[in-house]
Design a protein around this motif. Structure first.
Motif, short mmCIF file in Angstrom:
data_model
loop_
_atom_site.label_atom_id
_atom_site.label_comp_id
_atom_site.label_asym_id
_atom_site.label_seq_id
_atom_site.Cartn_x
_atom_site.Cartn_y
_atom_site.Cartn_z
N ALA A 49 11.28 14.88 9.31
CA ALA A 49 11.65 13.53 9.75
C ALA A 49 10.44 12.61 9.77
N LEU A 50 9.30 13.12 10.21
CA LEU A 50 8.08 12.30 10.22
C LEU A 50 7.64 11.97 8.81
N GLN A 51 7.64 12.95 7.92
CA GLN A 51 7.20 12.70 6.55
C GLN A 51 8.11 11.69 5.85
N ILE A 52 9.42 11.82 6.05
CA ILE A 52 10.37 10.88 5.44
C ILE A 52 10.12 9.48 5.97
N GLY A 53 9.95 9.37 7.30
CA GLY A 53 9.71 8.06 7.88
C GLY A 53 8.42 7.43 7.41
N MET A 54 7.36 8.24 7.30
CA MET A 54 6.08 7.71 6.83
C MET A 54 6.20 7.20 5.39
N ARG A 55 6.87 7.96 4.53
CA ARG A 55 7.02 7.52 3.14
C ARG A 55 7.82 6.21 3.05
N TYR A 56 8.85 6.10 3.86
CA TYR A 56 9.65 4.87 3.87
C TYR A 56 8.80 3.69 4.35
N ALA A 57 8.06 3.90 5.45
CA ALA A 57 7.25 2.81 6.00
C ALA A 57 6.19 2.36 5.00
N ARG A 58 5.55 3.32 4.33
CA ARG A 58 4.53 2.94 3.34
C ARG A 58 5.15 2.13 2.20
N ALA A 59 6.35 2.50 1.80
CA ALA A 59 6.99 1.80 0.69
C ALA A 59 7.33 0.36 1.05
N VAL A 60 7.92 0.14 2.23
CA VAL A 60 8.34 -1.23 2.57
C VAL A 60 7.14 -2.09 2.96
N LEU A 61 6.02 -1.45 3.33
CA LEU A 61 4.80 -2.22 3.64
C LEU A 61 4.01 -2.57 2.39
N ALA A 62 4.19 -1.78 1.34
CA ALA A 62 3.37 -1.97 0.14
C ALA A 62 3.75 -3.28 -0.55
N ALA A 63 2.82 -3.78 -1.27
CA ALA A 63 3.07 -5.01 -2.03
C ALA A 63 3.09 -4.67 -3.52
N ASP A 64 1.95 -4.70 -4.14
CA ASP A 64 1.89 -4.42 -5.57
C ASP A 64 2.26 -2.97 -5.89
N ALA A 65 1.95 -2.05 -4.96
CA ALA A 65 2.20 -0.62 -5.24
C ALA A 65 3.53 -0.15 -4.68
N ALA A 66 4.44 -1.07 -4.32
CA ALA A 66 5.70 -0.68 -3.70
C ALA A 66 6.51 0.24 -4.60
N GLU A 67 6.55 -0.07 -5.90
CA GLU A 67 7.37 0.74 -6.79
C GLU A 67 6.91 2.20 -6.79
N GLU A 68 5.62 2.41 -6.82
CA GLU A 68 5.08 3.77 -6.80
C GLU A 68 5.48 4.49 -5.52
N HIS A 69 5.39 3.78 -4.39
CA HIS A 69 5.73 4.39 -3.11
C HIS A 69 7.22 4.72 -3.03
N PHE A 70 8.06 3.81 -3.53
CA PHE A 70 9.50 4.09 -3.50
C PHE A 70 9.84 5.28 -4.38
N GLU A 71 9.24 5.34 -5.57
CA GLU A 71 9.53 6.47 -6.45
C GLU A 71 9.05 7.79 -5.84
N THR A 72 7.90 7.74 -5.18
CA THR A 72 7.39 8.95 -4.51
C THR A 72 8.34 9.39 -3.39
N ALA A 73 8.81 8.42 -2.62
CA ALA A 73 9.71 8.73 -1.51
C ALA A 73 11.02 9.32 -2.02
N LEU A 74 11.56 8.76 -3.10
CA LEU A 74 12.83 9.24 -3.63
C LEU A 74 12.68 10.57 -4.36
N ALA A 75 11.47 10.91 -4.79
CA ALA A 75 11.24 12.19 -5.47
C ALA A 75 11.17 13.35 -4.50
N ALA A 76 11.03 13.05 -3.21
CA ALA A 76 10.94 14.12 -2.21
C ALA A 76 12.29 14.82 -2.06
N ASP A 77 12.28 15.97 -1.45
CA ASP A 77 13.51 16.74 -1.24
C ASP A 77 14.32 16.09 -0.11
#
Length: 934
Positions: A753-781
């Motif tokens: 739960a913590l790892q999922i939440g951290m990945r989500y928070a990093r993605a919505v906070l990111a600006a230029d690198a948001a796409e990379e963060h979203f793809e990383t988050a969605l690639a998780a199990d």
């Protein structure tokens, strides 16, 4: 065991001043409507039994069958004595009960050779099935008089019944003395407080009973009676003695003295026989006469009781003796000397050779000073007892007769332990306090110190108590009691869930755990590490939990606390797995004290996973059972889960109502997980209503150590909601600071739960690198986390649309819409629809799923029926009668637009043993159906 009728008021009297009560009782007999019964409460002699007799007469006219029982003071230590009296007329129907219910009822009522203790809840379910089957042929009226004197086992079963007969043609009437307690007070019966009759009615009643009384005596009787009908009936015959009574003497004492005076006028031999009958815990006339013969040293016949019958003190049937009023029995016992009572008890013991348990009880009552032989026999009775209440009484008396302080302490503490298991806090505290006045060994001292923590997991205790328990565990382990030390440590660890003792205390607990000679993989040690250090020991705990998840055959209680441990480390899929595995075993054994704990963890975890359809009935059942079993903190947590489910469904008014209810419980007890879940729900409501600043404020409170809702483990598992609120409220700086605070925990712990939440928070906070963060988050199990995956797709789709990558955004937004529709996340599915509309794609209207049209209770029944269970099997699962199940199904079918249970399977996906597969299958089915429609 006897089957005598309940004791009645001293003499049949005219009814004055009770018109309203008679009307209510008549309405109950004609048809209980929205109430299952009435509890008549009042002082002795106020007319409770007279009203009962009137209701019974009305029931006879209405064609109801009446089953009766009554509490008898002398039988309070005999488990299920009152239930035996109630159900004995239905004994021919026992064989038709399901096997487990038959075994439980047979053991409880002593018609089985098995000595194992039956669960009171299984006994209650058996009684419910028996009564419901009987009521199908002819409506029933259950009468239970003097319920304050019922043995605790029977009282618990009657309360269980009263809570579950709302759809049955069964009504209950009970009578209770003012100021006395019984489980029936909290069983949903309508209170009928009975006060004195008016002056005019009292005058009319006295004139009808004693029209020839001289005026001065008449006025004195009216003044002394104070509107009590029994006093108006009895005092005229004892008026000569009234002048000796002090005016301040309570009315009950005056009546007892009046009855005692009447007994004192009898021949000495009759008085002896009456005392034996009053002290006997049975009603057999043979027993009374035989014991009287022993007492007098000669054979006696029934004629010895004739003067007592003529004095209207007792009734004699073919084989029984019954007192005309309970005050007569207590008056005779109270006015006898201690030596007279002792000799009468010993006489009864002498003639009860074929009934060893009763014989020993009377020997104990007749003992003066220590008697280790009798104490040991009482201890053996406690071991054989079919209900903990009777065992507690036997052990406490055994302690009083013990020949050494050590044995006395052992018996007192064992009695206290059984009282804890029975939920009897006052009794347990009294026994522990008594034990502490004795010189205790270290092991006994340890037992005394951790025993009372069984109530509420120490929720209401000071957090400083946790450090004390840590020191005590060290001392006990050093004395060579590792298992006792482990139990103390477990109690301390549980407190770390409900309260926050601080890092120093947590480190002290870990040091104690590490020093104990108990394997690291022992489920108890796994749970302790999870509760005390969910992040520091998270990796270790997760490894053990994954290994244990693949094994089966454990005690369901072990699975229950493994589920709790998994919740602590953010493995909600494993928490749901272990809790679901625990529930069937706890149900089958009738362990309803532990079942709501497992169900609450299951519901909490399933809700976080997104499986609201499965979580809703589980949470509702958990809240109801926690309320029934007296666990307010667990009821508060289950209610908070219900509130969260309502918020996710978009039912904000209901969510606010449930949140307020849970908040009251959480604040009163200082239960941090309850308050944390409340704040989560408030944040969800604010998010759904577009109040992003409020949502951020609500969710920030969980992270504030000064706030009562601060829960160190749970705070890390609501990051996705918090991140969304912070970004939309423009509070990204505070969010980044929070993430920095959690980085070390995230790096050390694999908490999903913590790892999922951290990945989500990093993605919505990111600006230029948001796409990379979203793809990383969605690639998780995220296979077992459909809600979190849908949340990512929604946020990613929103970001893509803002980047004017409209075509790409539609795929993610469509996936989010379909998943949220399937899961019933109304507010989120509407957001996805709005975003899709802005991206140039319309969405089909969302049709409520079949499960959303049912109440949680109806959904529980419907899901089990969809799995092919019969009504009886469903009833056994949910502790309902099979006829109640049938009634609910007939209400469910029209709601769903179907006509038979065979159609349920097509509408409701079956609940799998593994919640993860249930959620996935459900989402896939819904998603595929929507694609075909589109």
């Amino acid at each position: 065991m006897s089957t005598r009728a309940p004791e009645k008021e001293y003499r049949t009297m005219p009814m004055f001043g009770r018109d309203a009560e008679l009307k209510d009782l008549g309405a109950l007999v004609d048809g209980p409507g929205d109430r299952s019964g009435i509890l008549i409460e009042g002082e002795p002699g106020i007319g409770k039994s007279a009203l009962v007799e009137a209701a019974i007469a009305a029931a006879a006219v209405a064609g109801l069958r009446v089953l009766r029982t009554a509490g008898v003071e002398a039988e309070q230590s005999l488990p299920y004595a009152g239930l035996h009296r109630l159900l004995y007329p239905l004994r021919r129907g026992f064989d038709a009960l399901p096997t487990r219910q038959f075994d439980a009822l047979a053991m409880a009522l002593g018609v089985s050779d098995t000595t194992a203790e039956p669960s009171p809840y299984l006994v209650g379910l058996a009684a419910l099935t028996l009564l419901a089957d009987e009521a199908a042929d002819r409506p029933l009226l259950i009468v239970a008089e003097d319920v304050h004197w019922l043995d605790s086992a029977s009282a618990e079963v009657l309360a269980f019944l009263a809570r579950r007969i709302d759809t049955e043609p069964i009504a209950v009437i009970g009578t209770l003395r003012d100021g006395m307690a019984t489980p029936l007070c909290d069983a949903g019966l309508t209170d009928m407080p009975l006060g004195p009759i008016s002056d005019d009615d009292a005058t009319a009643l006295l004139d009808s009973l004693a029209p020839e009384l001289p005026e001065p005596i008449r006025l004195r009787v009216l003044a002394e009676a104070q509107g009590n009908p029994l006093a108006l009936n009895e005092l005229p015959t004892a008026v000569a003695d009234l002048t000796e009574f002090p005016l301040a003497l309570p009315l009950t004492a005056r009546l007892e003295r009046a009855f005692a005076a009447r007994g004192a006028a009898l021949p000495a031999s009759s008085r002896s026989a009456l005392l034996v009958a009053a002290l006997n815990d049975g009603d057999s006339i043979t027993e009374t006469l035989s014991a009287t013969g022993v007492l007098l040293g000669s054979t006696v016949g029934p004629e010895i009781l004739t003067p007592a019958v003529e004095a209207n003190l007792i009734d004699i049937a073919s084989s029984t003796v019954s007192f005309r009023h309970s005050l007569i029995r207590s008056a005779l016992a109270a006015t006898a000397t201690a030596d007279e009572r002792r000799r009468a008890h010993l006489a009864l013991a002498e003639i009860l050779g074929e009934l060893p348990d009763r014989r020993v009880r009377h020997r104990a009552a007749g003992s003066v000073g220590p008697d280790e032989q009798v104490a040991a026999e009482l201890e053996a009775i406690a071991e054989r007892a079919r209900h903990r209440g009777g065992a507690v009484v036997a052990l406490e008396r055994a302690a009083a007769l013990s020949d050494s302080p050590g044995r006395r302490a052992d018996r007192l503490l064992r009695a206290a332990e059984l009282a804890v298991d029975s939920g009897r806090r006052d009794t347990a505290e009294r026994l522990v306090d008594t034990a502490r006045t004795l010189p205790l060994t270290p092991g006994q001292q340890a037992t005394a110190n951790w025993l009372l923590s069984g109530f509420d997991d120490g929720v209401r205790e000071s957090p400083s108590r946790i450090a004390e328990l840590a020191g005590l565990a060290v001392s006990v382990a050093a004395d060579g009691y590792p298992d006792a030390a482990m139990r103390i440590l477990w109690g301390a660890a549980m407190r770390c869930f409900w309260s926050e003792p601080g890092p120093d205390t947590r480190r002290a607990l870990l040091a104690v755990a590490d020093a104990l000679p108990i394997p690291d993989g022992d489920p108890r040690m796994v749970a302790v590490n999870a509760y005390v250090a969910p992040f520091e020991r998270g990796d270790r705990v997760m490894g053990h939990l994954r290994a244990l998840a693949s094994t089966t055959g454990r005690d369901p209680e072990v699975d229950r606390f493994l589920g709790s441990a998994a919740l602590q480390v953010g493995a909600f899929d494993l928490a749901a797995h272990f809790s679901a595995a625990a529930a069937p075993g706890l149900r089958a054994a009738g362990r309803l004290g532990l079942l709501p704990r497992a169900l609450t963890v299951q519901a909490w975890s399933l809700t976080r996973l997104g499986d609201l359809a499965t979580a809703a009935p589980v949470a509702a059942e958990a809240a109801a059972l926690a309320r029934e079993t007296g666990q307010p903190f667990m009821q508060g947590l289950a209610t908070a889960v219900q509130a969260e489910i309502a918020a996710l469904h978009g039912d904000y008014s209901r969510a606010v109502e449930l949140t307020a209810e849970a908040d009251r419980v959480g604040l009163a007890s200082g239960a941090r997980p309850v308050l944390a879940t409340v704040q989560l729900t408030r944040g969800l409501i604010a998010l759904g209503e577009g109040r992003f600043d409020d949502a951020c404020t609500d969710l920030s409170r969980i992270h504030d150590p000064r706030d009562p809702s601060h829960a160190p483990a749970l705070r890390a598992y609501f990051l996705a909601e918090h991140a969304e609120a912070a970004v939309r409220a423009g509070q990204t700086d505070a969010l980044r600071e929070l993430l920095r605070d959690l980085e070390s925990a995230a790096a050390a712990a694999p908490a999903p739960a913590l790892q999922i939440g951290m990945r989500y928070a990093r993605a919505v906070l990111a600006a230029d690198a948001a796409e990379e963060h979203f793809e990383t988050a969605l690639a998780a199990d995220l296979i077992g986390w459909p809600a979190e995956r849908a949340r990512l797709h929604l946020a990613y789709g929103e970001w893509l649309r803002r980047q004017r990558r409209v075509v790409e955004s539609r795929t993610h937004l469509r996936t989010a819409r379909e998943t949220f529709d399937a899961l019933g996340f109304t507010a989120w599915s509407e957001r996805a629809r709005l975003e899709l509309r802005s991206a140039g794609e319309s969405s089909p209207n969302r049709s409520p799923d079949a499960r959303e049209q049912l109440t949680p209770h109806e959904l529980s029944i419907a899901q089990l029926a969809a799995q092919g269970l019969t009504n009886r099997e469903i009833g056994q699962r949910l502790y309902l009668s099979h006829r109640t199940v049938s009634t609910h199904l007939h209400r469910i079918f029209p709601k769903l637009g179907i006509s038979s249970r065979g159609d349920l399977a097509a509408l409701l996906p079956t609940e799998d043993e593994a919640p993860r597969s249930t959620v996935i299958a459900y989402v896939i089915r819904r998603s595929w159906r929507h694609r075909r429609v589109a």
